[in-house]
Enzyme design. Structure first.
Site, short mmCIF file in Angstrom:
data_model
loop_
_atom_site.label_atom_id
_atom_site.label_comp_id
_atom_site.label_asym_id
_atom_site.label_seq_id
_atom_site.Cartn_x
_atom_site.Cartn_y
_atom_site.Cartn_z
CB CYS A 33 -31.05 -60.16 -6.30
SG CYS A 33 -30.94 -60.49 -4.54
CB CYS A 64 -36.66 -56.74 -1.83
SG CYS A 64 -36.84 -58.53 -2.04
N1 DGL Z 1 -35.11 -60.51 -4.38
C1 DGL Z 1 -34.05 -60.21 -3.48
C2 DGL Z 1 -33.73 -58.70 -3.47
O1 DGL Z 1 -34.00 -57.99 -4.41
C3 DGL Z 1 -34.03 -60.74 -2.08
C4 DGL Z 1 -34.85 -61.84 -1.55
C5 DGL Z 1 -34.06 -62.69 -0.52
O2 DGL Z 1 -34.02 -62.34 0.67
O3 DGL Z 1 -33.48 -63.67 -0.96
O4 DGL Z 1 -33.17 -58.20 -2.54
#
Ligand code: DGL
Length: 264
Positions: free
Chosen positions: A76, A191
């Protein structure tokens, strides 16, 4: 009690980390995986930095105690750009691999010199992201594009199979710029949710670009930090998924099953 291998723990706010897990599985078929979706706090993109960092550091106290991971992948960007160092400081015995915007490879690869980084509002705001641009992107123009909606759209798409294409078109539109006869030629997917929507992005983009998904590079980094296994025996123990809300819905459970994870 049955013996289980120490797992690789893959962590995200929701389903985005599954884009990294699927690459990690291919590279590490001999490892056991625990996938943690902090769905109780989704979306991370909207959180205030200090509160989010505190939440994640404290969550890992429990996760490390319960699962004793051999390595953790923070799959993330929104979390990694704020909490990676704090996690390493708090749990020095656990190796952490982070996911940060792939600005370096984009800057090396661009021909037009116009690169866009598509991310959550949290990642766009981070000093960490600005520092990456200053370090690697000084010879090109890097546009940061914050999307409020794409992570949620990816969740809906993966759970329900539906995506609002007009919304995808509107969210990615600011990534595309033309300047002195040149056009953006690379969009960094900063993301981990976004690669699930990349075909819709291709379809709704005003012109073709290279979409950079860092999942494989992250999985390779994790592999490089793990000691080699001496046999090709399958891992001992099941791959599991944990939702911090404790109450995943039917679609969420099915999705995890589809990725070979048993919901704990
Ligand atoms: N999957 C997450 C990232 O790589 C973010 C998604 C969220 O906003 O929770 O930033």
């Amino acid at each position: 009690m049955t013996k289980t291998d120490r797992p690789v723990l893959v962590f995200d706010s929701g389903i985005g980390g599954l884009t990294v897990l699927r690459e990690a599985r291919v590279l590490m078929p001999d490892r056991r995986f625990v996938y943690v979706a902090d769905d109780a706090a989704f979306p991370y993109g909207a959180w205030e930095e200090k509160a989010l960092a505190e939440r994640i550091v404290s969550l890992f106290g429990r996760l490390i105690e319960e699962h004793d991971p051999e390595l953790v992948v923070i799959a993330c960007n929104t979390a990694s750009t704020i909490v990676l160092q704090a996690l390493r400081d708090a749990y020095p015995a656990t190796p952490f691999v982070g996911t940060v915007p792939a600005i370096k490879p984009a800057a090396e690869r661009t021909r037009s010199g116009l690169v866009s980084v598509l991310a959550t509002p949290g990642t766009v705001k981070r000093q960490y992201t600005r520092d990456l641009i200053a370090q690697w992107g000084s010879r090109c123009h890097v546009r940061l594009v914050a999307s409020d909606r794409l992570a949620g759209l990816a969740e809906t798409y993966m759970r329900e199979g539906f995506v609002d294409e007009e919304a995808v078109r509107a969210e990615i539109a600011p990534c595309f710029i033309e300047r002195d006869g040149r056009r953006t030629d690379i969009v960094v997917l900063a993301c981990t949710h976004y690669p699930f929507l990349v075909n819709r992005m291709r379809k709704t983009a005003p012109w073709p670009v290279d979409w950079i998904d860092p999942a494989e590079a992250i999985a390779r980094r994790a592999l490089s930090l793990l000691p080699p296994k001496r046999s090709d025996a399958p891992p001992q123990g099941e791959d599991i998924a944990i939702f911090t809300s404790g109450k995943p819905d039917f679609a969420g459970r099915r999705l995890m099953q589809g990725f070979g994870l048993k919901v704990a």
